[in-house]
Design a protein around this motif. Structure first.
Motif, PDB file in Angstrom:
ATOM      1  N   UNK A 184       0.828  -1.206   0.000  1.00  0.00           N
ATOM      2  CA  UNK A 184       0.000   0.000   0.000  1.00  0.00           C
ATOM      3  C   UNK A 184       0.858   1.250   0.000  1.00  0.00           C
ATOM      4  N   UNK A 185       1.926   1.244   0.798  1.00  0.00           N
ATOM      5  CA  UNK A 185       2.829   2.400   0.833  1.00  0.00           C
ATOM      6  C   UNK A 185       3.516   2.573  -0.513  1.00  0.00           C
ATOM      7  N   UNK A 186       3.897   1.457  -1.125  1.00  0.00           N
ATOM      8  CA  UNK A 186       4.522   1.521  -2.451  1.00  0.00           C
ATOM      9  C   UNK A 186       3.552   2.107  -3.478  1.00  0.00           C
ATOM     10  N   UNK A 187       2.280   1.757  -3.345  1.00  0.00           N
ATOM     11  CA  UNK A 187       1.261   2.324  -4.233  1.00  0.00           C
ATOM     12  C   UNK A 187       1.137   3.833  -4.016  1.00  0.00           C
ATOM     13  N   UNK A 188       1.104   4.236  -2.758  1.00  0.00           N
ATOM     14  CA  UNK A 188       0.986   5.658  -2.444  1.00  0.00           C
ATOM     15  C   UNK A 188       2.211   6.436  -2.926  1.00  0.00           C
ATOM     16  N   UNK A 189       3.372   5.793  -2.915  1.00  0.00           N
ATOM     17  CA  UNK A 189       4.611   6.442  -3.367  1.00  0.00           C
ATOM     18  C   UNK A 189       4.772   6.395  -4.881  1.00  0.00           C
ATOM     19  N   UNK A 190       3.925   5.613  -5.552  1.00  0.00           N
ATOM     20  CA  UNK A 190       3.990   5.526  -7.002  1.00  0.00           C
ATOM     21  C   UNK A 190       4.936   4.475  -7.541  1.00  0.00           C
ATOM     22  N   UNK A 191       5.507   3.650  -6.667  1.00  0.00           N
ATOM     23  CA  UNK A 191       6.427   2.612  -7.128  1.00  0.00           C
ATOM     24  C   UNK A 191       5.715   1.292  -7.409  1.00  0.00           C
ATOM     25  N   UNK A 192       4.457   1.186  -6.998  1.00  0.00           N
ATOM     26  CA  UNK A 192       3.641   0.007  -7.287  1.00  0.00           C
ATOM     27  C   UNK A 192       2.387   0.470  -8.021  1.00  0.00           C
ATOM     28  N   UNK A 193       2.182  -0.033  -9.218  1.00  0.00           N
ATOM     29  CA  UNK A 193       1.062   0.407 -10.045  1.00  0.00           C
ATOM     30  C   UNK A 193      -0.159  -0.474  -9.810  1.00  0.00           C
ATOM     31  N   UNK A 194      -1.249   0.147  -9.420  1.00  0.00           N
ATOM     32  CA  UNK A 194      -2.504  -0.568  -9.226  1.00  0.00           C
ATOM     33  C   UNK A 194      -3.623   0.460  -9.154  1.00  0.00           C
ATOM     34  N   UNK A 195      -4.741   0.067  -8.601  1.00  0.00           N
ATOM     35  CA  UNK A 195      -5.872   0.960  -8.384  1.00  0.00           C
ATOM     36  C   UNK A 195      -6.267   0.892  -6.920  1.00  0.00           C
ATOM     37  N   UNK A 196      -6.950   1.906  -6.452  1.00  0.00           N
ATOM     38  CA  UNK A 196      -7.299   1.988  -5.034  1.00  0.00           C
ATOM     39  C   UNK A 196      -8.797   1.881  -4.791  1.00  0.00           C
ATOM     40  N   UNK A 197      -9.565   2.704  -5.495  1.00  0.00           N
ATOM     41  CA  UNK A 197     -11.004   2.778  -5.257  1.00  0.00           C
ATOM     42  C   UNK A 197     -11.685   3.108  -6.579  1.00  0.00           C
ATOM     43  N   UNK A 198     -12.901   2.606  -6.764  1.00  0.00           N
ATOM     44  CA  UNK A 198     -13.584   2.729  -8.046  1.00  0.00           C
ATOM     45  C   UNK A 198     -13.776   4.148  -8.537  1.00  0.00           C
ATOM     46  N   UNK A 199     -13.893   5.104  -7.646  1.00  0.00           N
ATOM     47  CA  UNK A 199     -14.085   6.490  -8.071  1.00  0.00           C
ATOM     48  C   UNK A 199     -12.800   7.081  -8.643  1.00  0.00           C
ATOM     49  N   UNK A 200     -11.674   6.474  -8.310  1.00  0.00           N
ATOM     50  CA  UNK A 200     -10.388   7.003  -8.752  1.00  0.00           C
ATOM     51  C   UNK A 200      -9.829   6.300  -9.988  1.00  0.00           C
ATOM     52  N   UNK A 201     -10.454   5.228 -10.424  1.00  0.00           N
ATOM     53  CA  UNK A 201      -9.944   4.553 -11.606  1.00  0.00           C
ATOM     54  C   UNK A 201     -10.371   3.100 -11.680  1.00  0.00           C
ATOM     55  N   UNK A 202     -10.330   2.553 -12.886  1.00  0.00           N
ATOM     56  CA  UNK A 202     -10.735   1.182 -13.140  1.00  0.00           C
ATOM     57  C   UNK A 202      -9.950   0.660 -14.343  1.00  0.00           C
ATOM     58  N   UNK A 203      -9.486  -0.583 -14.327  1.00  0.00           N
ATOM     59  CA  UNK A 203      -8.684  -1.108 -15.444  1.00  0.00           C
ATOM     60  C   UNK A 203      -9.408  -1.090 -16.785  1.00  0.00           C
ATOM     61  N   UNK A 204     -10.694  -1.419 -16.804  1.00  0.00           N
ATOM     62  CA  UNK A 204     -11.441  -1.401 -18.054  1.00  0.00           C
ATOM     63  C   UNK A 204     -11.570   0.026 -18.579  1.00  0.00           C
ATOM     64  N   UNK A 205     -11.891   0.934 -17.688  1.00  0.00           N
ATOM     65  CA  UNK A 205     -12.002   2.342 -18.062  1.00  0.00           C
ATOM     66  C   UNK A 205     -10.661   2.887 -18.539  1.00  0.00           C
ATOM     67  N   UNK A 206      -9.586   2.462 -17.889  1.00  0.00           N
ATOM     68  CA  UNK A 206      -8.252   2.923 -18.275  1.00  0.00           C
ATOM     69  C   UNK A 206      -7.911   2.500 -19.702  1.00  0.00           C
ATOM     70  N   UNK A 207      -8.303   1.288 -20.084  1.00  0.00           N
ATOM     71  CA  UNK A 207      -8.053   0.828 -21.457  1.00  0.00           C
ATOM     72  C   UNK A 207      -8.802   1.696 -22.466  1.00  0.00           C
ATOM     73  N   UNK A 208     -10.050   2.056 -22.134  1.00  0.00           N
ATOM     74  CA  UNK A 208     -10.831   2.932 -23.017  1.00  0.00           C
ATOM     75  C   UNK A 208     -10.193   4.314 -23.107  1.00  0.00           C
ATOM     76  N   UNK A 209      -9.699   4.818 -21.980  1.00  0.00           N
ATOM     77  CA  UNK A 209      -9.042   6.130 -21.973  1.00  0.00           C
ATOM     78  C   UNK A 209      -7.787   6.130 -22.851  1.00  0.00           C
ATOM     79  N   UNK A 210      -7.033   5.042 -22.804  1.00  0.00           N
ATOM     80  CA  UNK A 210      -5.829   4.957 -23.633  1.00  0.00           C
ATOM     81  C   UNK A 210      -6.181   4.948 -25.121  1.00  0.00           C
ATOM     82  N   UNK A 211      -7.270   4.297 -25.465  1.00  0.00           N
ATOM     83  CA  UNK A 211      -7.695   4.256 -26.864  1.00  0.00           C
ATOM     84  C   UNK A 211      -8.066   5.656 -27.349  1.00  0.00           C
TER      85      UNK A 211
END
Length: 534
Positions: A184-211
């Motif tokens: 969790x600390x690594x995520x907060x520091x930006x060294x671990x890439x993931x998602x935290x909560x649905x309002x802040x991002x989603x993998x499916x939505x991220x793929x659409x955003x990249x397109x």
């Protein structure tokens, strides 16, 4: 539970005399190769190397019989569809203790057919992609055409993977977990890439955003719950209290309402100019501390076009940002950022999704600008759900094909209707008669699928025309596979008086026709017969 019991009986027939079960559920058949036969005993048994069990319901008993090679069939089925965590996988996994099946081991923690684990969402090694730089922005697939980008961008690497699924999966979750505090600390520091909560991002939505980013030639994109959510959140984020906006006379009504009724409560004022009035823009920039220039291009409903390059140069000299709503154009026809705009806004509801089944909006631009908007978006919460993101990805794969067809249909239709005796005036930027044709020709690859025209009659005559049409639906939208038609006076401005509509430039005989992907000959023939009612 029943599947596990049947599996156990198949592996060890001695268990068949010890297990009985009843189910109040309706009769069902678990697999196509299962056969039903009357039964009077729910006893599980294994005969001839096969397996059977009975399910009792309120109507009639049902025995499901499985063939002798049931275990191998299930293992093969699991190989073919390892994402189906159902009876096939449970049985196959449970049967792996049998030495006879040691060559068909299938468990949730091992690879199936040499691919990634069944429940492993970690991406495989990314497929190499073409990465170049456009205007200083790193772009995947940037050397490819928009038709190729529509299909592949955002989905080749970095997306969640479920085995070897071709389509981007729907990650239906509201929150995300971490293995421990260190992660969790690594995520907060930006060294671990993931998602935290649905309002802040989603993998499916991220793929659409990249397109969308790839198509818009943008560094980043943010998807939201609707086009209006994108517009209002952007203005809240980028225009300070006491700031000033310059916008245009011809624009979507709800955007105008927000600028004229909501933003003044924050001390934000606005100057409204004609889309082609550069002199008034220069005066507004001189007289005010302008934070943002905002306009559609083409506009709604008269399809006026902004000279984006000229406007951007003037605004940037004064420190103002430029946002262009390109919903009517799409990045297939116009990439606003390449002409100097800072933000490209789209009502993804329209052409991007393309099937009239999604509400969504997007903002594309530099990472710095999109991050600033995202901070406000995370507070306001206009979140796009992952199911809609999946539909957007699906729809965008055919975006280039649909827009090309709609461009061609609209241009033919505009040229034909301009000569029709019952059409008073035609509004389409692809025609030489349009006041902004020279601008559209300079910055657009196609002129869009919407044609606006004024019928040679009053409000009632125009209504008769619309009611006589057979192909288009009467509906307030555009950009889908189906042709849509509307009379703006009635569908959008009916609550305004005739004088108020006149001030806004909305005429009673105005028609907005959004071309679908039907054959041009059918659309034009339908319009011709409907005009006889005028």
């Amino acid at each position: 539970m029943s599947a596990m019991i049947s599996c156990a009986a198949a592996v060890n027939p001695s268990l068949s005399s010890t297990w009985r079960f009843h189910s109040p559920q309706p009769d069902c058949r678990s697999e196509p190769f299962a056969s039903a036969a009357p039964a009077s005993d729910p006893l599980l048994s294994a005969t001839g190397g096969g397996c059977e069990f009975s399910v009792f319901s309120s109507s009639s008993p049902l025995i499901l019989r499985f063939p002798p090679n049931f275990k191998r069939q299930l293992s093969i089925k699991a190989r073919r569809n390892c994402s189906n965590i159902g009876v096939a996988q449970v049985v196959a996994a449970s049967a792996t203790n049998s030495p006879a099946l040691s060559d068909d081991v299938v468990t949730p923690s091992t690879s199936v057919g040499g691919s990634v684990p069944v429940a492993d969402f970690a991406a495989k090694e990314p497929v190499p992609s073409c990465t170049t730089t456009v205007n200083g922005i790193s772009q995947n697939f940037s050397s490819h055409s928009s038709s190729t980008l529509s299909v592949h961008a955002g989905e080749r690497s970095g997306r969640p993977k479920v085995s070897d699924a071709l389509t981007t999966p729907i990650v239906q979750t509201s929150t995300y977990t971490f293995t421990d505090t260190a992660q969790l600390i690594a995520f907060q520091d930006g060294t671990y890439k993931s998602f935290e909560y649905g309002r802040y991002g989603n993998p499916t939505t991220h793929a659409a955003e990249q397109k969308i980013s790839a198509l818009e030639k943008a560094e980043a994109t943010l998807l939201m719950a609707s086009g209006m959510s994108a517009a209002t959140t952007m203005m809240f984020a980028l225009v300070p209290s006491g700031g000033h906006i310059v916008t245009t006379t011809d624009c979507y009504r709800r955007t105008r309402q927000f600028i004229q009724t909501i933003l003044p409560k924050m001390g934000i004022t606005a100057t409204v100019i004609d889309p082609a009035d550069i002199t008034s823009l220069e005066k507004a920039l001189h007289d005010n501390e302008v934070s943002l220039f905002f306009s559609e291009s083409p506009t709604n409903p008269y399809l006026r076009c902004i000279d984006i390059e000229k406007v951007a140069k003037l605004c940037h000299k004064k420190g103002a940002l430029v946002c262009i709503d390109g919903t009517f154009a799409t990045p297939i026809n116009q990439t606003s950022l390449t002409f100097g705009a800072d933000i490209a806004l789209n009502s993804v509801t329209k052409y991007f999704s393309g099937h009239n089944d999604v509400l969504a909006g997007s903002l594309s631009g530099s990472k710095e600008i999109i991050d600033a908007v995202k901070k406000v978006h995370n507070i306001l919460g206009g979140v796009l759900d992952p199911n809609s993101a999946y539909l957007i990805i699906r729809g965008m794969k055919t975006l280039h094909l649909r827009v090309k067809q709609q461009n061609e249909t609209a241009l033919k239709l505009a040229r034909a209707l301009e000569l029709h005796p019952k059409v008073h005036r035609l509004h389409y930027p692809g025609l030489e008669s349009h006041p902004d044709h020279h601008i559209a020709k300079k910055q657009m690859h196609g002129f869009g699928g919407v044609v606006s025209f004024e019928v040679a009659g009053d409000l009632e005559a125009t209504s008769r025309f619309i009611d006589s049409l057979k192909i288009p639906y009467i509906a307030p939208s555009l950009g889908g596979c189906e042709s849509l038609v509307e009379q703006p006076t009635i569908i959008s401005y009916w609550d305004q008086s005739a004088a108020e509509r006149a001030m806004l430039g909305i005429k009673d005989n105005l028609v907005r026709f959004s071309c679908g992907i039907e054959a041009y000959e059918d659309i034009f023939s339908d319009i011709q017969q409907a005009l006889k009612a005028v």
